[in-house]
Design an enzyme around this catalytic site. Structure first.
Site: not given
Length: 291
Positions: A22-23, A68, A72, A108, A132, A134-135, A158, A161
């Site tokens: 959408l950027s 993206t 990254k 971000d 979460g 993640g990144g 998990t 993580r």
């Protein structure tokens, strides 16, 4: 959109795939609103073509690009310089072509935090639950720690993580009051955390289209009215989690706002002036609504 000519400045986004981005809509709407002869282009760049694509930017006269999935982290090794925030987080989402080389930045964290600022929400001294690991979670966790969150609980399917993210955060933010990692499957512990949480952030893809009917990561009946619920998912704009939160009397923030503000920070880096954020947000919401 302004007429494209040899004087048009070019920026864009690298991703694989990139068709869903959408950027382009939000940046090109901003350029048009300001009357700038700039254009934002989506570039489909496969993982094995990332280095050549980045190295080609200066020769093509491209001002910069966003990055993206899945670029990254890998792109960091091709930068000539990193901003302190990008170096700390260990990932970049914005590249700026400067005379001295490629500068890697990460917007971000700023994109996540600005919607909280806009509603005058004070993070300092709060208990937060981050779902979460993640990144996106890394940028959120680092930002919350730097802004003075009292306690941060990281919950993930998990647990290993989650613990890795917790250790990573402790190493970079030793003054953080308390950080713990738990499993999303440890329901009794998770319930206890939610009873004290004043901020809930979902950084997972749970609830994202086309799996938007999936059960929220946190049972709706656990949500307390004094908890602000922030879902980084932006499609659909109102996830099941946000809908349930509003029904429970919680304040909410949707993922469109983070998407727009991280884009606004990249825009300002490239162009050197503040973008019309409301115009960018309207363009994104219009695309999501099929307008």
């Amino acid at each position: 959109m302004q007429e494209i000519s040899g004087k048009t400045r070019v920026v864009g986004v690298f991703g694989w795939p990139i068709e869903h981005s959408l950027s382009p809509a939000m940046h090109n709407a901003a350029f048009a609103a300001l009357g700038l002869s700039w254009v934002y282009v989506p570039f489909p760049v496969p993982p094995d073509g990332l280095r050549k694509a980045l190295e080609a930017l200066p020769a093509l006269g491209i001002v910069g690009v966003n990055l993206t999935i899945p670029h990254k982290e890998r792109a960091m090794e091709y930068m000539h310089k990193l901003t302190p925030i990008a170096e700390a987080i260990g990932a970049i989402n914005t590249v700026h072509c400067l005379p001295e080389g490629l500068l890697g930045d990460n917007t971000d964290g700023e994109g996540f935090f600005r919607p909280l600022q806009e509603r005058h929400y004070e993070v300092n001294g709060k208990n937060a639950l981050l779902v979460g690991a993640g990144g996106a979670a890394r940028a959120v966790a680092y930002t919350l720690a730097r802004k003075g969150v009292k306690k941060l609980t990281i919950a993930n399917r998990t647990p290993e993580r989650a613990e890795q993210l917790g250790e990573w955060l402790r190493a970079r933010c030793p003054l953080l009051f308390e950080v713990e990692a738990i499993s999303l499957d440890c329901r009794s512990h998770l319930h206890a955390v939610m009873e004290e949480a004043q901020l809930l952030v979902n950084s997972t893809s749970v609830g994202m289209y086309p799996h938007h009917e999936a059960e929220p990561p946190i049972p709706p009946e656990w949500l307390q009215p004094n908890c602000l619920v922030y879902d980084l998912v932006y499609n659909p704009m109102e996830t099941r989690l946000l809908k349930a939160a509003r029904a429970r009397g919680c304040a909410t923030i949707d993922g469109v706002q983070m998407l727009v503000w991280q884009g606004a920070a990249a825009f300002e880096r490239w162009v050197g002036q503040s973008p019309p954020v409301a115009t960018m947000e309207a363009a994104v919401r219009g695309k999501l609504q099929g307008v």
